[in-house]
Design a protein around this motif. Structure first.
Motif, PDB file in Angstrom:
ATOM      1  N   UNK A  12      60.776  -7.638 -57.979  1.00 27.57           N
ATOM      2  CA  UNK A  12      61.170  -8.470 -59.117  1.00 27.57           C
ATOM      3  C   UNK A  12      60.489  -9.819 -59.107  1.00 27.57           C
ATOM      4  N   UNK A  13      60.297 -10.365 -57.897  1.00 28.00           N
ATOM      5  CA  UNK A  13      59.656 -11.672 -57.778  1.00 28.00           C
ATOM      6  C   UNK A  13      58.210 -11.670 -58.233  1.00 28.00           C
ATOM      7  N   UNK A  14      57.530 -10.550 -58.083  1.00 30.74           N
ATOM      8  CA  UNK A  14      56.140 -10.470 -58.528  1.00 30.74           C
ATOM      9  C   UNK A  14      56.022 -10.751 -60.025  1.00 30.74           C
ATOM     10  N   UNK A  15      56.944 -10.183 -60.796  1.00 24.27           N
ATOM     11  CA  UNK A  15      56.914 -10.458 -62.244  1.00 24.27           C
ATOM     12  C   UNK A  15      57.194 -11.932 -62.523  1.00 24.27           C
ATOM     13  N   UNK A  48      62.849  -2.712 -67.598  1.00 22.48           N
ATOM     14  CA  UNK A  48      62.406  -3.863 -68.392  1.00 22.48           C
ATOM     15  C   UNK A  48      61.237  -4.582 -67.739  1.00 22.48           C
ATOM     16  N   UNK A  49      61.244  -4.656 -66.412  1.00 20.55           N
ATOM     17  CA  UNK A  49      60.176  -5.331 -65.682  1.00 20.55           C
ATOM     18  C   UNK A  49      58.995  -4.409 -65.398  1.00 20.55           C
ATOM     19  N   UNK A  50      59.082  -3.181 -65.879  1.00 20.23           N
ATOM     20  CA  UNK A  50      58.019  -2.182 -65.682  1.00 20.23           C
ATOM     21  C   UNK A  50      57.704  -2.019 -64.192  1.00 20.23           C
ATOM     22  N   UNK A  51      58.764  -1.810 -63.425  1.00 14.32           N
ATOM     23  CA  UNK A  51      58.632  -1.555 -61.988  1.00 14.32           C
ATOM     24  C   UNK A  51      58.920  -0.075 -61.751  1.00 14.32           C
ATOM     25  N   UNK A  52      57.942   0.633 -61.253  1.00 17.42           N
ATOM     26  CA  UNK A  52      58.093   2.059 -60.999  1.00 17.42           C
ATOM     27  C   UNK A  52      58.685   2.273 -59.612  1.00 17.42           C
ATOM     28  N   UNK A  83      58.752 -15.737 -51.110  1.00 18.01           N
ATOM     29  CA  UNK A  83      57.511 -16.358 -50.645  1.00 18.01           C
ATOM     30  C   UNK A  83      56.370 -15.350 -50.701  1.00 18.01           C
ATOM     31  N   UNK A  84      56.635 -14.122 -50.277  1.00 17.89           N
ATOM     32  CA  UNK A  84      55.603 -13.082 -50.281  1.00 17.89           C
ATOM     33  C   UNK A  84      55.124 -12.791 -51.691  1.00 17.89           C
ATOM     34  N   UNK A  85      56.048 -12.728 -52.648  1.00 14.76           N
ATOM     35  CA  UNK A  85      55.665 -12.493 -54.039  1.00 14.76           C
ATOM     36  C   UNK A  85      54.772 -13.621 -54.548  1.00 14.76           C
TER      37      UNK A  85
END
Length: 400
Positions: free
Chosen positions: A20-23, A71-75, A303-305
């Motif tokens: 989620x953080x990547x988005x 919604x976040x297009x996370x597969x 932090x990683x995201x």
């Protein structure tokens, strides 16, 4: 131009947060979250508490809803990663498929340490790490009368409390001289021993298990002194081991966890790690530490995201933890490693609330706060700020 793909291995607290953080950090390519449980990523702390005692369902503590991932297009892929080829940027799955990546995050968590004694593979012997584990324990508890828990750490004590609410007779066996010996002062150990005994749990220390016996189903727990304890159900809670095999095989640096820096980067600039499987150097404690902590996993994931999106966030949060047992909420601020003095606010020999403050060379480094949220907030702030604390004032300024 082909869209970039970020792959997160491990649908854990860290994995779900990181995906989620990547988005949030602006990643506009594909995001694939690989997990080997059929359920959506869920919170693990309630497993030994509310979920085991049957007061909540798994859906109630999903980290994110199904709609969020859509919604976040996370597969989300239900599979297990079996190898990583860093040179080609591919991951092999147990399904036989290969998945390419541009950026990779390792959030594989940890697994229960196995009890290496004869009979440990008998039916009725359980470990507690996943929802499936708990469902197996609950099913076994229906027909069980007497449960033996091997290990007097937080998981063992939390499980004991939950099984007591289900009406079972419970014995906790701890091999060392006291429960919570690795993580707390003797005063804290004595408090939890007293509470559990008052709640009807038999607590034995210095109890070394040498074998489990039964006719296909566990029936007895054998101790080193020759005593045989009858058992319908045995739960092993003797710690966890980080899942680092994939990282080791891929040639990444590993030292009691996948080695990461303050930005959650591994020894590969395209690979980050977070959560129970990762270890990093904490300047505050002057050593490399692998934290088994939901708050720390969440921070490392954020932090990683950021790092995968070329951000500049760094790991800086003070470690903190909690444990729920009966009507008690233990909140822990900081790490007490190397303490040389404790100061008590309240009396752990009486009642059900107190705080144990840990000092090293005159500096407050940690606090165990039982049913004292104000002490916890005070301690976190004081430790983070490196504030000078007058021991004589602690009982007056911190007591609720």
């Amino acid at each position: 131009m082909t869209a970039r793909r970020a792959v997160v291995i491990g649908a854990s607290h860290a994995g779900a947060q990181l995906a989620g953080g990547l988005r949030q950090e602006g990643w506009d390519g594909e995001i694939v979250l690989i997990g080997n449980e059929s359920a959506l990523p869920y919170q693990r702390p309630p497993l030994s508490k509310a979920y085991l005692s049957g007061t909540c369902s798994l859906d109630e503590f999903a980290i994110r809803s199904k709609e969020f991932y859509a919604k976040q297009d996370i597969q989300i892929v239900d599979a297990t990663a079996v190898s990583i080829n860093r040179s080609s940027g591919h991951i092999s799955l147990n399904t036989g498929e290969a998945l390419s990546y541009d950026k990779l995050a390792l959030c594989m968590g940890a697994r229960p340490r196995r009890l290496a004694v004869p009979g440990a593979d008998l039916a009725g012997v359980h470990y507690l790490r996943t929802a499936v584990d708990v469902e197996g324990i609950r099913a076994a508890a229906v027909a069980a009368r007497r449960a033996v828990i091997v290990g007097g750490g937080y998981i063992g004590l939390e499980t004991a409390a939950s099984l007591r609410t289900l009406g079972l007779e419970v014995i906790v066996l701890e091999a060392t001289d006291r429960v919570l010996e690795r993580v707390s002062a003797p005063e804290v150990s004595a408090f939890f021993t007293r509470i559990h005994r008052e709640e009807g749990v038999e607590v034995r220390t210095g109890a070394c298990v040498v074998a489990l016996t039964g006719d296909g189903q566990v029936r007895e727990v054998l101790l080193a002194d020759g005593e045989a304890l009858p058992a319908d159900l045995v739960i092993i809670g003797i710690g966890v081991e980080p899942n680092t095999e994939l990282a080791t095989a891929a040639g990444l640096a590993v030292d009691n966890g996948i080695v990461i820096d303050s930005r959650a980067l591994t020894s590969d600039a395209d690979v980050v790690a977070a959560g129970d499987c990762a270890s990093h150097h904490m300047a505050r404690y002057e050593r490399r530490i692998r934290l088994e902590s939901v708050p720390s996993a969440g921070e490392q994931a954020k932090v990683a995201a950021s790092t995968l999106c070329d951000g500049s966030k760094e790991i800086s949060m003070l470690p903190w933890f909690w444990s729920d047992q009966y009507d008690l909420k233990l909140q822990i601020a900081g790490l007490n490693t190397g303490y040389d003095e404790v100061v008590l606010s309240g009396d752990p020999a009486r009642g059900r609330d107190f705080t144990c403050f840990y000092f090293r060379q005159g500096e407050l480094i940690a606090a165990d706060c039982v049913n004292r949220p104000r002490d916890f907030v005070f301690s976190k702030r004081a430790i983070m700020q490196g504030a000078s604390v007058d021991r004589a004032d602690l009982a007056l300024t911190c007591a609720t």
